[in-house]
Design a protein around this motif. Structure first.
Motif, mmCIF file in Angstrom:
data_model
loop_
_atom_site.group_PDB
_atom_site.id
_atom_site.type_symbol
_atom_site.label_atom_id
_atom_site.label_comp_id
_atom_site.label_asym_id
_atom_site.label_seq_id
_atom_site.Cartn_x
_atom_site.Cartn_y
_atom_site.Cartn_z
ATOM 1 N N ARG A 186 7.314 -5.789 21.590
ATOM 2 C CA ARG A 186 7.052 -7.105 20.993
ATOM 3 C C ARG A 186 5.974 -6.939 19.948
ATOM 4 O O ARG A 186 4.927 -6.344 20.219
ATOM 5 N N VAL A 187 6.235 -7.458 18.757
ATOM 6 C CA VAL A 187 5.311 -7.313 17.638
ATOM 7 C C VAL A 187 4.758 -8.678 17.257
ATOM 8 O O VAL A 187 5.524 -9.635 17.064
ATOM 9 N N ARG A 188 3.465 -8.751 17.154
ATOM 10 C CA ARG A 188 2.824 -9.977 16.662
ATOM 11 C C ARG A 188 2.822 -9.919 15.147
ATOM 12 O O ARG A 188 2.248 -9.001 14.544
ATOM 13 N N VAL A 189 3.488 -10.870 14.523
ATOM 14 C CA VAL A 189 3.670 -10.839 13.068
ATOM 15 C C VAL A 189 2.336 -10.760 12.343
ATOM 16 O O VAL A 189 2.188 -10.036 11.350
ATOM 17 N N ALA A 190 1.334 -11.487 12.827
ATOM 18 C CA ALA A 190 0.029 -11.508 12.163
ATOM 19 C C ALA A 190 -0.674 -10.163 12.233
ATOM 20 O O ALA A 190 -1.604 -9.909 11.471
ATOM 21 N N ASP A 191 -0.249 -9.286 13.167
ATOM 22 C CA ASP A 191 -0.888 -7.981 13.310
ATOM 23 C C ASP A 191 0.129 -6.864 13.096
ATOM 24 O O ASP A 191 0.145 -5.863 13.812
ATOM 25 N N ALA A 192 0.974 -7.041 12.092
ATOM 26 C CA ALA A 192 2.002 -6.038 11.808
ATOM 27 C C ALA A 192 1.378 -4.690 11.460
ATOM 28 O O ALA A 192 1.899 -3.629 11.849
ATOM 29 N N SER A 193 0.258 -4.705 10.736
ATOM 30 C CA SER A 193 -0.395 -3.446 10.366
ATOM 31 C C SER A 193 -0.850 -2.685 11.606
ATOM 32 O O SER A 193 -0.726 -1.452 11.679
ATOM 33 N N GLY A 194 -1.372 -3.412 12.603
ATOM 34 C CA GLY A 194 -1.790 -2.756 13.831
ATOM 35 C C GLY A 194 -0.625 -2.105 14.548
ATOM 36 O O GLY A 194 -0.748 -0.991 15.084
ATOM 37 N N TRP A 195 0.527 -2.776 14.564
ATOM 38 C CA TRP A 195 1.720 -2.196 15.199
ATOM 39 C C TRP A 195 2.172 -0.937 14.463
ATOM 40 O O TRP A 195 2.536 0.056 15.079
ATOM 41 N N LEU A 196 2.115 -0.976 13.143
ATOM 42 C CA LEU A 196 2.522 0.189 12.362
ATOM 43 C C LEU A 196 1.584 1.371 12.608
ATOM 44 O O LEU A 196 2.023 2.525 12.649
ATOM 45 N N ARG A 197 0.297 1.096 12.756
ATOM 46 C CA ARG A 197 -0.652 2.186 13.033
ATOM 47 C C ARG A 197 -0.350 2.862 14.375
ATOM 48 O O ARG A 197 -0.526 4.075 14.523
ATOM 49 N N LEU A 198 0.102 2.071 15.366
ATOM 50 C CA LEU A 198 0.374 2.612 16.697
ATOM 51 C C LEU A 198 1.762 3.233 16.814
ATOM 52 O O LEU A 198 2.052 3.918 17.801
ATOM 53 N N LEU A 199 2.606 3.004 15.824
ATOM 54 C CA LEU A 199 3.990 3.467 15.900
ATOM 55 C C LEU A 199 4.128 4.978 16.131
ATOM 56 O O LEU A 199 4.973 5.406 16.928
ATOM 57 N N PRO A 200 3.311 5.826 15.478
ATOM 58 C CA PRO A 200 3.447 7.262 15.716
ATOM 59 C C PRO A 200 3.165 7.675 17.164
ATOM 60 O O PRO A 200 3.543 8.782 17.572
ATOM 61 N N GLY A 201 2.521 6.809 17.937
ATOM 62 C CA GLY A 201 2.273 7.135 19.331
ATOM 63 C C GLY A 201 3.488 6.985 20.212
ATOM 64 O O GLY A 201 3.529 7.533 21.326
ATOM 65 N N SER A 202 4.505 6.254 19.750
ATOM 66 C CA SER A 202 5.711 6.034 20.556
ATOM 67 C C SER A 202 6.962 6.630 19.937
ATOM 68 O O SER A 202 7.976 6.794 20.622
ATOM 69 N N LEU A 203 6.908 6.956 18.646
ATOM 70 C CA LEU A 203 8.065 7.545 17.972
ATOM 71 C C LEU A 203 7.624 8.739 17.143
ATOM 72 O O LEU A 203 6.469 8.797 16.678
ATOM 73 N N PRO A 204 8.511 9.719 16.917
ATOM 74 C CA PRO A 204 8.152 10.895 16.114
ATOM 75 C C PRO A 204 8.167 10.575 14.619
ATOM 76 O O PRO A 204 9.008 11.069 13.858
ATOM 77 N N VAL A 205 7.233 9.723 14.194
ATOM 78 C CA VAL A 205 7.190 9.303 12.790
ATOM 79 C C VAL A 205 5.768 9.405 12.257
ATOM 80 O O VAL A 205 4.791 9.493 13.016
ATOM 81 N N ARG A 206 5.683 9.345 10.933
ATOM 82 C CA ARG A 206 4.397 9.275 10.243
ATOM 83 C C ARG A 206 4.409 8.032 9.367
ATOM 84 O O ARG A 206 5.416 7.745 8.704
ATOM 85 N N VAL A 207 3.293 7.287 9.379
ATOM 86 C CA VAL A 207 3.202 6.051 8.592
ATOM 87 C C VAL A 207 2.160 6.255 7.510
ATOM 88 O O VAL A 207 0.967 6.415 7.788
ATOM 89 N N ASP A 208 2.597 6.257 6.263
ATOM 90 C CA ASP A 208 1.704 6.483 5.119
ATOM 91 C C ASP A 208 1.419 5.164 4.406
ATOM 92 O O ASP A 208 2.328 4.356 4.177
ATOM 93 N N GLY A 209 0.179 4.943 4.050
ATOM 94 C CA GLY A 209 -0.214 3.802 3.237
ATOM 95 C C GLY A 209 -0.682 2.599 4.020
ATOM 96 O O GLY A 209 -1.141 1.621 3.431
ATOM 97 N N VAL A 210 -0.613 2.644 5.359
ATOM 98 C CA VAL A 210 -0.938 1.454 6.126
ATOM 99 C C VAL A 210 -2.427 1.118 6.044
ATOM 100 O O VAL A 210 -2.809 -0.061 6.180
ATOM 101 N N ASP A 211 -3.278 2.107 5.814
ATOM 102 C CA ASP A 211 -4.721 1.850 5.746
ATOM 103 C C ASP A 211 -5.214 1.565 4.331
ATOM 104 O O ASP A 211 -6.407 1.330 4.136
ATOM 105 N N ARG A 212 -4.319 1.598 3.365
ATOM 106 C CA ARG A 212 -4.716 1.231 2.003
ATOM 107 C C ARG A 212 -4.636 -0.280 1.838
ATOM 108 O O ARG A 212 -3.826 -0.940 2.501
ATOM 109 N N PRO A 213 -5.435 -0.871 0.940
ATOM 110 C CA PRO A 213 -5.424 -2.332 0.794
ATOM 111 C C PRO A 213 -4.178 -2.855 0.101
ATOM 112 O O PRO A 213 -3.849 -4.034 0.221
ATOM 113 N N ASP A 214 -3.494 -2.002 -0.673
ATOM 114 C CA ASP A 214 -2.285 -2.454 -1.370
ATOM 115 C C ASP A 214 -1.326 -1.282 -1.523
ATOM 116 O O ASP A 214 -1.596 -0.176 -1.061
ATOM 117 N N GLY A 215 -0.209 -1.536 -2.174
ATOM 118 C CA GLY A 215 0.792 -0.500 -2.363
ATOM 119 C C GLY A 215 1.778 -0.459 -1.213
ATOM 120 O O GLY A 215 1.626 -1.148 -0.194
#
Length: 424
Positions: free
Chosen positions: A387-416
């Motif tokens: 379950r994803v809280r829409v208002a905290d989508a960035s937080g869910w994306l940051r945690l995604l590599p902990g549950s799936l074999p993926v890498r998330v690039d750009g989530v900590d940048r302010p834009d782009g």
């Protein structure tokens, strides 16, 4: 707002003029509450025109933005007036009957003859489809199954007939040239100029029943969810980045979901069925609260209470009750399941995923993100549960590599953009 993500001159002019534009629309309509909604409708129309020759030069672009906004404001006032006329209180003595003189009757009879002649010139199939669509309220899916053709062909036949009728009315009026088609609907009552006439002819009375008494185009921008109360008291909740067309007639109520998701709380009216169309499929309300979602894998219908009948474009039907979920895939097959989960949790700021492909989950989340989200093809099929809280989508994306074999690039940048790739 999505306008901030595009450098196109039209959308840039919209962005730079946004606050002034809202005030401009509010002055035109007299309603500040509707002004932002109408401004978003203007943005959608401008997005469709981006890249058109002759209007992308900055000085022209700003003037064009205001011209579009004024056009939308005028359309809004006309729709509001039609709705007020249809749903106005009827207390007090009835109005005096309108007297129609002989010359006016003859003129209107000639207009009806023009309509009849235009219909008679149509091929037999086109005429049958048009009359069934406009007079009987038959759905395009039903007509496609009846004539053994596609829904798109039915739509073309109806539009062909409408073009012929409109051209005949322009010729009757003496117009030098028939204007180019603009939009899906034609204000044929305006061409006739006799919105309140009761000429006593069966053709005229039947024709009047085909004209909408209320219509609206509803759209939401990225990250916005809006609730619309319709003239009959029904409530339509439109998800972010979604679009729908509403048309109420004397004998039926219809909504076309063009993009995104919507939740319906339908007011009971046995005399006017309520239908929702999407991707050529049709949902007929039997008294209910339900959600409709358009996704990359087809159509999904979930019922919270009451019942609906789902009819696919191929003619297959299912009756769904409370807790039932139906999915229509690209092959137009209907599959059904039951669930105790909340229907349309996006209304309260949540998204639920049950073994959904990562690509689908991220595309769903992108409706709320001011930044572009993308998934590499080799990671798109990874299953997502949670379950994803829409208002905290960035937080869910940051945690995604902990549950799936993926890498998330750009989530900590302010834009782009934010890009999800598969980990080696």
């Amino acid at each position: 707002m999505t306008a901030e993500l595009s450098p196109a001159p039209l959308l840039k002019a919209f962005q730079e003029s946004y606050q002034d534009l809202v005030r401009f629309i509010a002055r035109r309509t007299g309603n500040a509450q509707d002004a932002r909604e109408l401004a978003h409708d203007a943005w959608l129309r401008l997005a469709e025109r981006t890249g058109s020759p002759g209007i992308d030069a900055p000085p022209v672009a700003r003037a064009y933005v205001y011209a579009v906004a004024e056009s939308i404001a005028i359309d809004h006032l006309r729709r509001r007036q039609r709705g007020a006329e249809r749903f106005a209180a009827t207390d007090g003595p009835p109005p005096e009957p309108r007297t129609v003189d002989v010359a006016e009757r003859l003129s209107h009879r000639q207009a009806l003859d023009a309509v009849a002649n235009a219909l008679q010139q149509l091929p037999a199939r086109s005429q049958a489809i048009f009359l069934a669509d406009r007079l009987e309220g038959a759905s395009h899916a039903e007509l496609a199954a009846q004539h053994g053709i596609s829904v798109k062909t039915v739509e073309r036949e109806v539009m062909r007939a409408m073009d012929g009728v409109e051209a005949a009315l322009h010729r009757w009026r003496g117009d030098a040239a028939v204007p180019a088609r603009r939009g899906r609907r034609r204000a044929l009552s305006a061409l006739l100029g006799v919105a309140g006439l009761t000429a006593g002819t069966g053709l005229w009375q039947a024709w009047r029943r085909t004209l909408p008494i209320f219509e609206a185009v509803l759209a939401t921008a990225v990250g916005r969810i809006q609730v619309h109360t319709l003239p009959d008291g029904s409530r339509l909740t439109l998800d972010a980045a979604s679009r729908a067309e509403v048309a109420f007639f004397a004998s039926r109520r219809s909504v076309r979901l063009l993009a995104g998701s919507a939740f319906f709380d339908v007011a009971h009216d046995a005399a006017r069925p309520f239908t929702v169309g999407a991707l050529g499929h049709q949902i007929t309300v039997l008294g209910t609260r339900f959600a409709v979602d358009l996704g990359a894998d087809g159509l999904r219908v979930a019922v919270e209470s009451g019942r609906v009948q789902l009819r696919s474009a191929s003619g297959a039907t299912r009756v769904l009750g409370a807790g039932d979920i139906a999915h229509v895939n690209a092959a137009q097959d209907i599959s059904t399941t039951s669930s105790v989960d909340e229907v349309a949790p996006w209304r309260t700021g949540w998204l639920d995923f049950h073994h959904a492909p990562l690509g689908e989950a991220v595309a769903r989340l992108a409706r709320y993100s001011p930044r572009p989200l993308s998934v590499a093809p080799d990671a798109a099929d990874l299953p997502v549960v949670g379950r994803v809280r829409v208002a905290d989508a960035s937080g869910w994306l940051r945690l995604l590599p902990g549950s799936l074999p993926v890498r998330v690039d750009g989530v900590d940048r302010p834009d782009g953009p934010i890009v999800i790739t598969r980990r080696p």
